[in-house]
Design a protein around this motif. Structure first.
Motif, PDB file in Angstrom:
ATOM      1  N   ALA A 275       0.834  -1.212   0.000  1.00 18.15           N
ATOM      2  CA  ALA A 275       0.000   0.000   0.000  1.00 18.15           C
ATOM      3  C   ALA A 275       0.865   1.257   0.000  1.00 18.15           C
ATOM      4  O   ALA A 275       0.688   2.150  -0.822  1.00 18.15           O
ATOM      5  N   PHE A 276       1.831   1.323   0.903  1.00 14.52           N
ATOM      6  CA  PHE A 276       2.630   2.546   1.019  1.00 14.52           C
ATOM      7  C   PHE A 276       3.672   2.662  -0.078  1.00 14.52           C
ATOM      8  O   PHE A 276       4.042   3.770  -0.464  1.00 14.52           O
ATOM      9  N   SER A 277       4.133   1.550  -0.592  1.00 20.23           N
ATOM     10  CA  SER A 277       5.074   1.618  -1.711  1.00 20.23           C
ATOM     11  C   SER A 277       4.416   2.296  -2.904  1.00 20.23           C
ATOM     12  O   SER A 277       5.011   3.150  -3.562  1.00 20.23           O
ATOM     13  N   SER A 278       3.175   1.933  -3.147  1.00 20.40           N
ATOM     14  CA  SER A 278       2.437   2.533  -4.257  1.00 20.40           C
ATOM     15  C   SER A 278       2.047   3.979  -3.937  1.00 20.40           C
ATOM     16  O   SER A 278       2.153   4.865  -4.774  1.00 20.40           O
ATOM     17  N   MET A 279       1.635   4.203  -2.720  1.00 22.41           N
ATOM     18  CA  MET A 279       1.110   5.506  -2.340  1.00 22.41           C
ATOM     19  C   MET A 279       2.187   6.596  -2.353  1.00 22.41           C
ATOM     20  O   MET A 279       1.934   7.748  -2.675  1.00 22.41           O
ATOM     21  N   LEU A 280       3.414   6.230  -1.999  1.00 18.14           N
ATOM     22  CA  LEU A 280       4.472   7.220  -1.851  1.00 18.14           C
ATOM     23  C   LEU A 280       5.212   7.494  -3.151  1.00 18.14           C
ATOM     24  O   LEU A 280       6.159   8.273  -3.180  1.00 18.14           O
ATOM     25  N   GLN A 281       4.810   6.812  -4.211  1.00 22.75           N
ATOM     26  CA  GLN A 281       5.484   7.033  -5.488  1.00 22.75           C
ATOM     27  C   GLN A 281       4.530   7.798  -6.387  1.00 22.75           C
ATOM     28  O   GLN A 281       3.350   7.440  -6.504  1.00 22.75           O
ATOM     29  N   LYS A 282       5.040   8.828  -7.021  1.00 21.45           N
ATOM     30  CA  LYS A 282       4.180   9.723  -7.792  1.00 21.45           C
ATOM     31  C   LYS A 282       3.327   8.976  -8.818  1.00 21.45           C
ATOM     32  O   LYS A 282       2.144   9.243  -8.978  1.00 21.45           O
ATOM     33  N   LYS A 283       3.955   8.038  -9.502  1.00 22.95           N
ATOM     34  CA  LYS A 283       3.204   7.313 -10.534  1.00 22.95           C
ATOM     35  C   LYS A 283       2.429   6.128  -9.964  1.00 22.95           C
ATOM     36  O   LYS A 283       1.806   5.370 -10.706  1.00 22.95           O
ATOM     37  N   GLY A 284       2.534   5.924  -8.643  1.00 25.63           N
ATOM     38  CA  GLY A 284       1.785   4.836  -8.029  1.00 25.63           C
ATOM     39  C   GLY A 284       2.342   3.461  -8.297  1.00 25.63           C
ATOM     40  O   GLY A 284       1.685   2.463  -8.031  1.00 25.63           O
ATOM     41  N   LYS A 285       3.553   3.405  -8.837  1.00 30.82           N
ATOM     42  CA  LYS A 285       4.133   2.090  -9.112  1.00 30.82           C
ATOM     43  C   LYS A 285       4.836   1.527  -7.883  1.00 30.82           C
ATOM     44  O   LYS A 285       5.297   2.272  -7.019  1.00 30.82           O
ATOM     45  N   LEU A 286       4.934   0.215  -7.840  1.00 28.60           N
ATOM     46  CA  LEU A 286       5.581  -0.443  -6.709  1.00 28.60           C
ATOM     47  C   LEU A 286       7.094  -0.403  -6.877  1.00 28.60           C
ATOM     48  O   LEU A 286       7.615  -0.523  -7.984  1.00 28.60           O
ATOM     49  N   ASP A 287       7.781  -0.259  -5.751  1.00 33.72           N
ATOM     50  CA  ASP A 287       9.236  -0.230  -5.765  1.00 33.72           C
ATOM     51  C   ASP A 287       9.762  -1.553  -5.205  1.00 33.72           C
ATOM     52  O   ASP A 287       9.439  -1.926  -4.081  1.00 33.72           O
ATOM     53  N   MET A 288      10.549  -2.259  -6.001  1.00 31.40           N
ATOM     54  CA  MET A 288      11.061  -3.572  -5.592  1.00 31.40           C
ATOM     55  C   MET A 288      11.844  -3.494  -4.269  1.00 31.40           C
ATOM     56  O   MET A 288      11.828  -4.446  -3.495  1.00 31.40           O
ATOM     57  N   VAL A 289      12.533  -2.406  -4.040  1.00 29.59           N
ATOM     58  CA  VAL A 289      13.287  -2.273  -2.800  1.00 29.59           C
ATOM     59  C   VAL A 289      12.367  -2.438  -1.590  1.00 29.59           C
ATOM     60  O   VAL A 289      12.722  -3.100  -0.609  1.00 29.59           O
ATOM     61  N   HIS A 290      11.199  -1.863  -1.664  1.00 28.10           N
ATOM     62  CA  HIS A 290      10.272  -1.982  -0.532  1.00 28.10           C
ATOM     63  C   HIS A 290       9.772  -3.419  -0.379  1.00 28.10           C
ATOM     64  O   HIS A 290       9.719  -3.956   0.723  1.00 28.10           O
ATOM     65  N   ILE A 291       9.394  -4.006  -1.502  1.00 26.31           N
ATOM     66  CA  ILE A 291       8.863  -5.373  -1.439  1.00 26.31           C
ATOM     67  C   ILE A 291       9.941  -6.325  -0.926  1.00 26.31           C
ATOM     68  O   ILE A 291       9.669  -7.251  -0.157  1.00 26.31           O
ATOM     69  N   GLN A 292      11.179  -6.071  -1.336  1.00 22.81           N
ATOM     70  CA  GLN A 292      12.268  -6.946  -0.896  1.00 22.81           C
ATOM     71  C   GLN A 292      12.559  -6.810   0.599  1.00 22.81           C
ATOM     72  O   GLN A 292      13.010  -7.768   1.228  1.00 22.81           O
ATOM     73  N   ASN A 293      12.332  -5.650   1.155  1.00 19.33           N
ATOM     74  CA  ASN A 293      12.798  -5.406   2.516  1.00 19.33           C
ATOM     75  C   ASN A 293      11.684  -5.158   3.525  1.00 19.33           C
ATOM     76  O   ASN A 293      11.625  -5.818   4.556  1.00 19.33           O
ATOM     77  N   ALA A 294      10.834  -4.197   3.241  1.00 16.52           N
ATOM     78  CA  ALA A 294       9.862  -3.783   4.255  1.00 16.52           C
ATOM     79  C   ALA A 294       8.883  -4.897   4.602  1.00 16.52           C
ATOM     80  O   ALA A 294       8.330  -4.929   5.713  1.00 16.52           O
ATOM     81  N   THR A 295       8.659  -5.821   3.683  1.00 11.61           N
ATOM     82  CA  THR A 295       7.763  -6.947   3.957  1.00 11.61           C
ATOM     83  C   THR A 295       8.272  -7.823   5.105  1.00 11.61           C
ATOM     84  O   THR A 295       7.534  -8.633   5.645  1.00 11.61           O
ATOM     85  N   LEU A 296       9.559  -7.663   5.434  1.00 12.90           N
ATOM     86  CA  LEU A 296      10.154  -8.486   6.488  1.00 12.90           C
ATOM     87  C   LEU A 296      10.108  -7.812   7.855  1.00 12.90           C
ATOM     88  O   LEU A 296      10.380  -8.458   8.874  1.00 12.90           O
ATOM     89  N   ALA A 297       9.783  -6.520   7.873  1.00 19.31           N
ATOM     90  CA  ALA A 297       9.836  -5.784   9.137  1.00 19.31           C
ATOM     91  C   ALA A 297       8.916  -6.387  10.200  1.00 19.31           C
ATOM     92  O   ALA A 297       9.211  -6.353  11.396  1.00 19.31           O
ATOM     93  N   GLY A 298       7.823  -6.990   9.743  1.00 19.21           N
ATOM     94  CA  GLY A 298       6.896  -7.605  10.683  1.00 19.21           C
ATOM     95  C   GLY A 298       7.516  -8.747  11.470  1.00 19.21           C
ATOM     96  O   GLY A 298       7.160  -8.991  12.624  1.00 19.21           O
ATOM     97  N   GLY A 299       8.443  -9.440  10.860  1.00 22.02           N
ATOM     98  CA  GLY A 299       9.121 -10.529  11.564  1.00 22.02           C
ATOM     99  C   GLY A 299      10.076  -9.998  12.622  1.00 22.02           C
ATOM    100  O   GLY A 299      10.172 -10.539  13.726  1.00 22.02           O
TER     101      GLY A 299
END
Lengths: 467, 467, 467
Positions: A275-299
């Motif tokens: 949600a935030f990866s898309s929201m914080l990017q002007k074009k609304g595209k997903l950033d692989m850096v976020h998917i690679q890393n931030a998805t792990l913060a919950g662990g």
């Protein structure tokens, strides 16, 4: 002139004697120290048959290998494939990412077996090791892998090995203070592994600050395939994190709880990251850096509280928050850290391990302070926090205070230790690369001739094939 | 003009508000529903100590974590790495394949815990979860991953999340009908997971038919490295499939049997896939698509019967046949489905999950109908088919009939549900890409500058570096 | 003229009838033989309920699936992903590496179940199989994967399948001689798997010597991404090797010991590999080939002694030495073998499995000969070497002698068997490629159009797109 890589090597990155010397010296030291100190624990010793008779056991089930070993293997995969491949995202530093991670971890686990052994498994002059020690050694090395992420691409393998030596030592001291002196709970290591590892690495990165690093800016990005390699690391960390947080929990209910809480937190974290990866990017595209890393913060963020009665929905809330915090960190905080605080955090460990680690410590402190006999049951309460022996009068709120103290101690150890180690690594003879050669495997590795250039020449028969 | 990607975006694929909104909305809903309904099961609850005393257990071995958890982890890897990487074969859709699979699965497991919980683990107003629920949630999500394969590259992440919501719901209903009302056996989910998932996805794909999809034909193929990424997915699915089919079987003999049967079927399947892949190609060369997919059909096809007395040679025969059916399907049926039935099946799920799923259902029905007390033993027979309580008078042939009914119900649910969900996804505001932009990560992802173009420019210093 | 691949195909590599015929013939043979001989063992048979009552067991724990199965899965990953990806380092042979490894292993495990079954699990005319048989089948196939490494890129899939048939057969005979006749210990297979597999493959490679192989020299190297794929294989082999060496050890202490010894040996091996890789290269840079391979030699070299009281520091010493031996082998011995002995060892299996395997056998013999009741305990000593029944009078030093004999027997079987199989594979009708087409997937696979060429043409709109 086409390949500017070898130009301007102002620094001496020649490893031929330095790296072999360090590797051999340290491995010989390990052999000597293992020879003096390390022996098999009773579960692994051939005298087990006699032990069994003395303990009146009729079956080997009580000594079963499979009552920890599967957790060990999952954690092992996280350290070597998980961390190793997570850092392969850089377009020309895949060998260094996975290779130096392999090297530091292989050395680190040996040294960790000794350091943690002296503190926790030392009996009549010997360190007695078993599968649980192997898990703890991997845990310890995990904190070095995290710190390595902050200096990735900017350090020589010799520096990495020196950092490993010191960081493992300090990790073991910090762990001893937290677990034994403060009697703090930290099964998945929000404090001991993530907070300590991240801020240690960030402090080292601060001291090794390179003002002219933009000279290698073209190599700091990823390419399509390197991002796919990196997500292999992500997924193995993500999938096995429930094993990580439950690996050394007590058998029985605690282990189940730790796995379920971690699973829930991680699942929620993926959705807020997207949600935030898309929201914080002007074009609304997903950033692989976020998917690679931030998805792990919950662990990371349930590392302390996973074995407590955090409950599934509590875990979802923690994961929900951490996906946001971590993604926002990548977008806004990482550039700020670099420009204002002069911390060049290659992998963004502050967003993945630093902040979520502190959140994890706080969540753990709150969950402990809020624990009641009603929620845990009378015996469950004592067992969950190990309120026995000298600690049998400790209350939940006091435990919460000690948990909070654990965060502070970990941070202080990280800043102090990181400053010391950073100063050592700043010495000019460890062979780190010049600014324009950072993030480039070619400095320390025999890199094969590019496939692309082959193809290029293949398709341009008119052009001479000389590079 | 060199990069036609951004041309002619007739459709609005801007995700900035739509995707975050859906993610956040659904995650908040999960938190609220988990808060109201989900609690730890007795094995994971801190009251376990009291439970243990009441049950007169002296050891935690009876509550051991490792009596399901290793299966859970294997299944978990299959869902996230297996399915995720299997779909990375497309040259420019690797991020979408592995990333959207990650997203749908992370959401799906939460919703599945609730849906399956209400049907199967609901006690005095609460859903009590344990490791077995986590496995079942992964199973449920597996069927969504399968359906995703049919619409891969042609759908927006919002569509994928909507499909997940509905498909998980319908999966749980179908599963309840099969397992509880029809009292059908389906340990590895030939019917509930594969048949349902594949035909659901194919029905959705039919309704979302794109007549002009040949406009993105150049992106529908693979490249050398994407095929290697994809086979990582294949191998993890293939290796862990014995864990999949045995994960929720009864402890004891059934679990061993399920693993061995699956192992045999998969092994045979590889040989007939290779044979027919070579035989059906004019030049006799092997096609990676077949090796990546048809080799797995043997696992699908014993999903129902694996825990029955299928016997090793029976499994070999099933695998033998399915390798052929699946490979022939890729060569002849997929083009036919597209040209005549207007079903554009990106990953060929009809060949890997559809037909083998139905075969699996039929093999299960036959194996059940043919079961005798002679083969199973008196008690083994009752235990294998759970002929207790209201079912104690059911005979093997009646069971076979019910098994067959399970196939029909699964197909009807798939067609009906797929039609409904397809109609919803056809609404014009979900942000799917135009025909010429399908199979292209660039639409939904920040894609790094191509390595190849870097290299290209590096080797062409005369040419200006502007892209 | 741009693509010289298809030129000069002097040899007929057309697989269309040969490969399908071999695959189908052999799979049909497997079905028939399984039908006649293979049945479920008591643990997997539905009659288990009755067995349980006869044995007076009250719980299924004594028949637990998870008391071997996690080891099986780790070994399974090593065979299919570990060996498969380790061999993907070649720039244009990734499909063949992972694909033919998949094919040979899938066939090999079936044939191994039969061959090993006849020798070890044959009861009243039937082979009774369980999870342990699956592990042993994977072990057997491991030796074929090793031999495949020596002929990688130079052999047709038909040749690979023929070699598998013979090698599995000979493996089972050799294993029977060692384990049953010589009563030798070899839990991790230093002798039966590594020594036998490597020298078998090297002998075959010697007989298939291609004097003009330098014609395909440009394809014998790696590219950046292929090296990253290969290290996936390395890491999975490295991480799971403790599972490999402990997979079939006795429950209880032996299994713990095997895992710990292997872990230590592997860790030490990484450091000396890195040291010597840097030291032996003029520029002091690391060579990926060494990191990919020599780091694993430590696991090979404790394959016999891991379950003995080798002790952690003993394991470190073994790993220390083998990292050096293996790296030195890659630098000096592989070129020597090719130029002088005419052995073209594609993957360097002599360095990774050959020499370390022999070292492993010797270490095992010494460790066995040095065993005392003091070190093992009275009962532990008997149990560790199984000195019961006809062997109850055997002493440690005699056992050491038999262990040494095991090395010699394995070598003789490898040379003899390899010579025989090499002669068969030299026959001119198996469809191997011409010298200039070796190490090229295009011969046996439908290879997708190159990504690079796409990009190239995309960036060169002036140039006509015809390849």
């Amino acid at each position: 002139m086409e390949r500017p890589r070898h130009q301007g090597m102002a620094k001496n990155t020649y490893m031929r004697w330095r790296l072999p010397l360090v590797c051999l010296l340290w491995e010989v030291a390990m052999i000597v120290l293992f020879g003096v100190f390390v022996r098999f624990g009773p579960e692994a010793d051939a005298h087990w048959e006699e032990e069994k008779q003395q303990m009146n056991l009729t079956s080997d089930i009580e000594n079963d290998f499979y009552f920890r070993y599967p957790s060990f293997q999952d954690v092992h995969v996280m350290i070597f494939v998980g961390f190793g491949f997570l850092m392969t995202f850089l377009k020309r530093y895949g060998f260094g990412a996975v290779g130096f991670n392999f090297l530091l971890a292989a050395f680190g686990i040996q040294w960790a077996l000794l350091m943690q052994g002296w503190f926790h498994s030392f009996k009549s002059g010997k360190i007695l090791i078993g599968v649980e020690n192997l898990i703890n050694a991997d845990f310890c090395v995990g904190s070095v892998c995290i710190a390595f992420g902050a200096i990735l691409g900017k350090s020589s393998p010799v520096q990495v090995l020196i950092m490993t030596l010191f960081q493992v030592t300090l990790f073991a001291v910090n762990e001893y203070i937290l677990l034994n002196l403060l009697h703090v709970k930290d099964a998945g290591g929000s404090m001991t592994i993530h907070t300590f590892g991240a801020y240690f690495g960030l402090t080292v990165a601060r001291i090794l600050y390179r003002p002219n690093l933009e000279q290698s800016k073209d190599k700091q990005g990823s390419v399509y395939h390197s991002d796919l390699f990196a997500i292999i690391g992500t997924l193995y960390l993500w999938m096995y994190w429930p094993s990580f947080n439950s690996a050394i929990s007590e058998h029985g209910d605690a282990q189940h709880r730790a796995a379920i809480n971690t699973y829930c937190s991680l699942a929620a974290c993926v959705l807020t990251t997207v949600a935030f990866s898309s929201m914080l990017q002007k074009k609304g595209k997903l950033d692989m850096v976020h998917i690679q890393n931030a998805t792990l913060a919950g662990g990371v963020a349930v590392g302390t509280s996973a074995e407590m009665m955090l409950t599934p929905y509590g875990s979802l809330i923690v994961g929900f928050i951490c996906g946001i915090v971590s993604t926002v960190g990548y977008v806004y905080l990482t550039p700020f850290l670099e420009s204002r605080l002069h911390i060049q955090d290659t992998c963004g460990v502050h967003n993945l391990h630093g902040m979520p680690g502190i959140i994890g410590g706080i969540v753990g402190a709150i969950t402990a302070a809020a624990a009641t006999e009603d929620v845990y049951g009378k015996e469950g309460f004592i067992k969950a926090f190990d309120f026995t022996g000298p600690y049998q009068t400790r209350t939940a709120s006091v435990q919460g205070g000690f948990q909070a103290a654990g965060i502070v101690v970990s941070l202080l150890m990280a800043f102090g230790g990181g400053a010391l180690v950073g100063a050592i690594l700043k010495l000019p003879f460890w062979g780190d690369a010049a600014d324009e050669n950072c993030f480039e495997d070619d400095i320390y590795w025999e890199v094969p001739e590019d496939e692309e250039s082959d193809v290029y020449h293949m398709h341009n028969p008119d052009k001479p094939a000389s590079p």
